[in-house]
Motif scaffolding. Structure first.
Motif, short mmCIF file in Angstrom:
data_model
loop_
_atom_site.label_atom_id
_atom_site.label_comp_id
_atom_site.label_asym_id
_atom_site.label_seq_id
_atom_site.Cartn_x
_atom_site.Cartn_y
_atom_site.Cartn_z
N ALA A 97 14.64 -18.09 -23.42
CA ALA A 97 14.53 -17.08 -24.52
C ALA A 97 15.29 -16.15 -24.26
N THR A 98 16.26 -15.84 -25.85
CA THR A 98 17.21 -15.08 -26.21
C THR A 98 16.53 -14.09 -27.67
N ASP A 99 17.01 -12.85 -27.62
CA ASP A 99 17.08 -12.56 -29.23
C ASP A 99 18.20 -11.68 -28.79
N PRO A 100 18.92 -11.82 -29.68
CA PRO A 100 19.91 -9.90 -30.52
C PRO A 100 19.16 -8.30 -30.19
N ARG A 101 18.93 -8.40 -29.43
CA ARG A 101 18.58 -6.93 -29.23
C ARG A 101 18.61 -6.40 -27.76
N GLU A 102 19.20 -5.34 -28.09
CA GLU A 102 18.99 -4.81 -26.89
C GLU A 102 17.52 -3.95 -25.39
N TYR A 103 17.20 -4.01 -26.83
CA TYR A 103 16.00 -3.06 -26.06
C TYR A 103 14.42 -4.14 -26.65
N GLY A 104 13.48 -3.90 -25.67
CA GLY A 104 12.60 -4.27 -25.56
C GLY A 104 12.13 -5.34 -24.62
N LEU A 105 11.28 -4.78 -23.42
CA LEU A 105 11.05 -6.12 -22.74
C LEU A 105 9.85 -6.54 -22.45
N ASP A 106 10.05 -7.59 -23.45
CA ASP A 106 8.58 -7.70 -24.20
C ASP A 106 8.13 -9.09 -23.65
N LEU A 107 7.08 -9.51 -23.22
CA LEU A 107 7.17 -11.25 -23.25
C LEU A 107 6.22 -11.84 -24.30
N SER A 108 6.63 -11.47 -25.43
CA SER A 108 5.69 -11.90 -26.19
C SER A 108 7.15 -13.16 -26.55
N PRO A 109 6.70 -14.33 -26.96
CA PRO A 109 7.46 -15.23 -27.44
C PRO A 109 7.41 -15.33 -28.97
N SER A 110 7.16 -14.84 -29.89
CA SER A 110 7.12 -14.39 -31.08
C SER A 110 8.23 -13.40 -31.10
N ARG A 111 8.79 -12.94 -30.31
CA ARG A 111 10.04 -11.81 -29.83
C ARG A 111 11.33 -12.22 -30.11
N TYR A 112 11.12 -13.84 -29.74
CA TYR A 112 12.67 -14.16 -29.23
C TYR A 112 12.95 -15.27 -30.56
N SER A 113 14.74 -15.54 -30.88
CA SER A 113 14.85 -16.51 -31.58
C SER A 113 15.97 -17.32 -31.33
N TYR A 114 15.87 -17.45 -29.94
CA TYR A 114 17.04 -18.96 -29.35
C TYR A 114 15.88 -18.99 -28.40
N TRP A 115 15.70 -20.29 -28.28
CA TRP A 115 15.17 -21.18 -27.42
C TRP A 115 15.84 -22.69 -26.62
N GLY A 116 15.65 -22.64 -24.98
CA GLY A 116 16.05 -23.53 -24.59
C GLY A 116 15.40 -25.37 -25.06
N GLN A 117 15.52 -26.19 -24.48
CA GLN A 117 14.03 -27.59 -24.01
C GLN A 117 13.34 -27.15 -23.30
N GLY A 118 13.81 -26.73 -21.79
CA GLY A 118 12.65 -26.33 -21.12
C GLY A 118 13.36 -27.73 -20.03
N THR A 119 12.96 -27.15 -18.71
CA THR A 119 12.31 -27.93 -17.43
C THR A 119 11.11 -27.89 -16.57
N ARG A 120 11.39 -28.92 -16.96
CA ARG A 120 9.74 -29.21 -16.22
C ARG A 120 9.59 -28.73 -13.82
N VAL A 121 8.63 -28.07 -14.08
CA VAL A 121 8.27 -27.76 -12.83
C VAL A 121 6.66 -27.70 -12.29
N THR A 122 7.29 -28.86 -11.14
CA THR A 122 5.57 -29.49 -10.64
C THR A 122 5.40 -28.87 -9.17
N VAL A 123 4.37 -28.47 -9.02
CA VAL A 123 3.53 -28.02 -7.67
C VAL A 123 2.41 -28.90 -7.39
N SER A 124 2.85 -29.29 -5.57
CA SER A 124 1.93 -30.17 -5.44
C SER A 124 0.68 -29.20 -4.40
#
Length: 125
Positions: A97-124
């Protein structure tokens, strides 16, 4: 229009490693923008994994600290996540994800405007 495309997911045994990539289009990429990785396991909420700013400043979730590393290559507009010492609890779909801002090392999903579709990781085990 897909603007963030993740790749590199797959299946791996516990203790193994994977490196995820997130290719960004010029529409959403700037060397100055905050970029981050999130993950979502089945039945759970999306959670922040790591975030990086325009330099090398990064913040990691406690659960992945010292095992995961985030970095980006501005020349190819790509964000990476190297994952080592993987555990079964790391199993999830990983999103960048990315957001058009330079500051704020934030791990809250609500703070991000653009998202990818995801890639699956499975650990057995």
């Amino acid at each position: 229009q897909v603007q963030l495309v993740e790749s590199g997911g797959g299946s791996v045994q516990a203790g193994g490693s994977l490196t995820l990539s997130c290719a960004a289009s010029a529409v959403v990429y700037s060397p100055h923008y905050i970029m981050a990785w999130f993950r979502q396991a089945p039945g759970k909420e999306r959670e922040g994994v790591a975030v990086i700013d325009r330099g090398t400043h990064a913040v990691y979730a406690d659960s992945v600290k010292d095992r995961f590393s985030i970095w980006k290559d501005d020349a190819v507009q790509t964000l990476y996540l190297q994952m080592s010492s993987l555990k079964p609890e790391d199993t999830a779909t990983y999103f960048c994800a990315t957001d058009p801002r330079e500051y704020g090392l934030d791990l809250s999903p609500s703070r991000y405007s653009y998202w990818g579709q995801g890639t699956r990781v499975t650990v057995s085990p």
